[in-house]
Design a protein around this motif. Structure first.
Motif, PDB file in Angstrom:
ATOM      1  N   UNK A  92       0.836  -1.207   0.000  1.00 36.78           N
ATOM      2  CA  UNK A  92       0.000   0.000   0.000  1.00 36.78           C
ATOM      3  C   UNK A  92       0.868   1.252   0.000  1.00 36.78           C
ATOM      4  N   UNK A  93       1.893   1.259   0.823  1.00 40.85           N
ATOM      5  CA  UNK A  93       2.813   2.397   0.879  1.00 40.85           C
ATOM      6  C   UNK A  93       3.491   2.614  -0.470  1.00 40.85           C
ATOM      7  N   UNK A  94       3.959   1.520  -1.083  1.00 41.13           N
ATOM      8  CA  UNK A  94       4.641   1.623  -2.379  1.00 41.13           C
ATOM      9  C   UNK A  94       3.709   2.129  -3.477  1.00 41.13           C
ATOM     10  N   UNK A  95       2.468   1.635  -3.507  1.00 44.10           N
ATOM     11  CA  UNK A  95       1.504   2.075  -4.523  1.00 44.10           C
ATOM     12  C   UNK A  95       1.126   3.533  -4.283  1.00 44.10           C
ATOM     13  N   UNK A  96       0.884   3.890  -3.030  1.00 46.09           N
ATOM     14  CA  UNK A  96       0.582   5.291  -2.711  1.00 46.09           C
ATOM     15  C   UNK A  96       1.738   6.185  -3.142  1.00 46.09           C
ATOM     16  N   UNK A  97       2.969   5.749  -2.873  1.00 47.99           N
ATOM     17  CA  UNK A  97       4.142   6.524  -3.259  1.00 47.99           C
ATOM     18  C   UNK A  97       4.262   6.673  -4.765  1.00 47.99           C
ATOM     19  N   UNK A  98       3.907   5.632  -5.488  1.00 50.31           N
ATOM     20  CA  UNK A  98       3.930   5.699  -6.946  1.00 50.31           C
ATOM     21  C   UNK A  98       2.984   6.780  -7.442  1.00 50.31           C
ATOM     22  N   UNK A  99       1.755   6.753  -6.968  1.00 51.78           N
ATOM     23  CA  UNK A  99       0.771   7.714  -7.447  1.00 51.78           C
ATOM     24  C   UNK A  99       1.023   9.118  -6.908  1.00 51.78           C
ATOM     25  N   UNK A 100       1.560   9.216  -5.702  1.00 47.50           N
ATOM     26  CA  UNK A 100       1.910  10.537  -5.169  1.00 47.50           C
ATOM     27  C   UNK A 100       3.018  11.183  -5.990  1.00 47.50           C
ATOM     28  N   UNK A 101       3.887  10.359  -6.571  1.00 50.24           N
ATOM     29  CA  UNK A 101       5.008  10.877  -7.346  1.00 50.24           C
ATOM     30  C   UNK A 101       4.678  11.177  -8.797  1.00 50.24           C
ATOM     31  N   UNK A 102       3.484  10.859  -9.245  1.00 48.53           N
ATOM     32  CA  UNK A 102       3.087  11.117 -10.629  1.00 48.53           C
ATOM     33  C   UNK A 102       2.424  12.478 -10.756  1.00 48.53           C
TER      34      UNK A 102
END
Length: 112
Positions: A92-102
Motif C-alpha cells: 500500500x505504501x509503495x503504490x501510494x508513493x507511486x501515485x503521489x510521485x506522478x
C-alpha cells in the motif's frame, strides 16, 4: 533498454513491480481478498471458495508466497495460509508513493 537490475531503478520500484506482477491474475487477487477477509490462517478451504483445481490454487499461492504477500505454515499433512500484514502494508505504501510521485494533470493535454 536497461535491465530490471539497472542502477536507475530503485529497490522500491523493483519490489513493487514484482509484487504487482504476482497480483496480475484475477485468481491471485481473489486469494488475497479471501485471506484478508478471513483474518486467520486458512487451510484447504481456499479451494472450496474458488472455481479452481487444487493444483492451480497451489501454484497461485506459491506465486503470492514468493513475493511475501502470503505466509504458509505446515500443520500435519496440510499447509495453512494467511496474509502477511507487513507485506500488504508495504505494498500500500509503495503504490501510494507511486501515485503521489506522478504528475496527474486534469487539464486537457494535446497527447496522442
Amino acid at each position: 533498454m536497461p535491465s530490471a537490475t539497472h542502477p536507475n531503478f530503485t529497490e522500491t520500484d523493483r519490489r513493487l513491480a514484482q509484487t504487482l506482477k504476482a497480483l496480475a491474475h484475477p485468481a491471485r487477487l481473489a486469494i488475497v481478498r479471501l485471506l484478508a477477509d478471513r483474518d486467520e490462517c486458512v487451510c484447504g478451504e481456499i479451494v472450496d471458495d474458488l472455481p479452481l483445481a487444487q493444483s492451480t490454487v497451489s501454484q497461485h499461492l506459491k506465486a503470492l508466497k514468493e513475493v511475501g504477500l502470503v505466509q504458509g505454515t505446515v500443520e500435519g499433512r496440510s499447509t495453512c495460509y494467511c496474509i502477511a500484514p507487513e507485506a500488504l502494508a508495504a505494498l500500500k505504501t509503495d503504490v501510494d508513493g507511486l501515485f503521489d510521485g506522478l504528475s496527474l494533470s486534469t487539464t486537457d493535454q494535446n497527447c496522442c
